[in-house]
Enzyme design. Sequence first.
Site, mmCIF file in Angstrom:
data_model
loop_
_atom_site.group_PDB
_atom_site.id
_atom_site.type_symbol
_atom_site.label_atom_id
_atom_site.label_comp_id
_atom_site.label_asym_id
_atom_site.label_seq_id
_atom_site.Cartn_x
_atom_site.Cartn_y
_atom_site.Cartn_z
ATOM 1 N N CYS A 85 -3.967 -4.513 -0.189
ATOM 2 C CA CYS A 85 -2.780 -3.812 -0.689
ATOM 3 C C CYS A 85 -2.372 -4.289 -2.086
ATOM 4 O O CYS A 85 -1.504 -3.679 -2.705
ATOM 5 C CB CYS A 85 -1.617 -3.997 0.278
ATOM 6 N N HIS A 334 3.106 4.053 0.833
ATOM 7 C CA HIS A 334 2.244 2.904 0.577
ATOM 8 C C HIS A 334 0.770 3.316 0.547
ATOM 9 O O HIS A 334 -0.005 2.940 1.434
ATOM 10 C CB HIS A 334 2.504 1.851 1.657
#
Length: 385
Positions: A85, A334
């Site tokens: 991420c 996200h």
Amino acid sequence: MRGVSVIGIGCTPFGKQNGVGIVDLALQACREALNDAQVPSSRIDAFYLGNFVSETLVHQGSLAPIVAHRLGLGPIPCTKVEGACASSGIAFRHGVLLIASGLCDIVLAGGVEKMTSAETGAVTEALASAGDAESEMRLGLTFPGTFGIIMRRHMHQYGTTREQVAMVSIKNRSNGSTNPKAHFQKPVTLEEILESRLICDPLRLYDCTPISDGAAAAVLCAADLADEFTDRRVDVIGSGHATGPATLFEMADLTTFEASVAAAHQAYREAGIAPSDVDVAEVHDCFTIAEITAIEDLGFVAKGQGGPAVADGLTALNGKLPINPSGGLLSKGHPVGATGLAQIYEIVGQLRGEAINQVKGAQIGLAHNLGGTGAVSTVHILKRR
């Protein structure tokens, strides 16, 4: 070391981008950044593209050279950066280093992910590859499970209440309700959060980020050349990149990500500032409890005080230190490979005085990007010129 400035930014809307492929998403953000910087593609010396799971979810590799060619960047070095991420936070960091070292004058950094075209199970399995497969993920631990354990520990260790954690979602969903690029643009109430579907006890639906598509980009330039292109430059005054334990059982404290602490120390030291000097921050709120641990790890509040800080309004848009004015990952979405540069996009907008949820008089901003089970983190500090 040469100074580095951001002279252009771009970001697609985050959410379900039906009919738009991953390459086109990256192109949209990169072209917007190049146009914003008023830099011709022939002036770009290198290109870094953050991405995590394109091979798994959309069966596309070699993303950096494909995107670079369609942008007309020429035969320059192009590199895909993978750090779970934190992929595009690292891509941005590499661009900073390349210019600071004097090897390049202008670098394009981007991040992209296409997730909604895959089944939820496939996305969950792909994201789980950011954790330690042999010791945790193959035994059934998911990331909601990971952060559920962290939340339980924080509540036990510091007396953090369920309502304090939920206030993170209320705040970020409220901020995101006015962000036209956010995946979710609807506020939520405490009651809705506490009664929403249980995901992994104690985490519920509104404690979690959605599966999203999106891309973001920034044009980095040597500070001594930046005025040639723009009068809205924002300077990068601190850059940190660190690693830490990739499993829960290796963490000394389940409520602290060592990589975030180390990256923040690097960035603060390089910038010559203290956490109290930061006016606005975008932090990695992949789950509600992650924002609370982040503001503690970044030194904004003492350890264990993250819950009261949110509940008391310290991190609200009109608070002493606004956190995630964009809506954060909880509202904005996200798309993992794009997240770090989307945070930079928001901070640059804040420091230019152009943000949707503008923090009045913001001079110094911070972006915090986290990957895996805290295995890697980047922290960047930017300053208004």
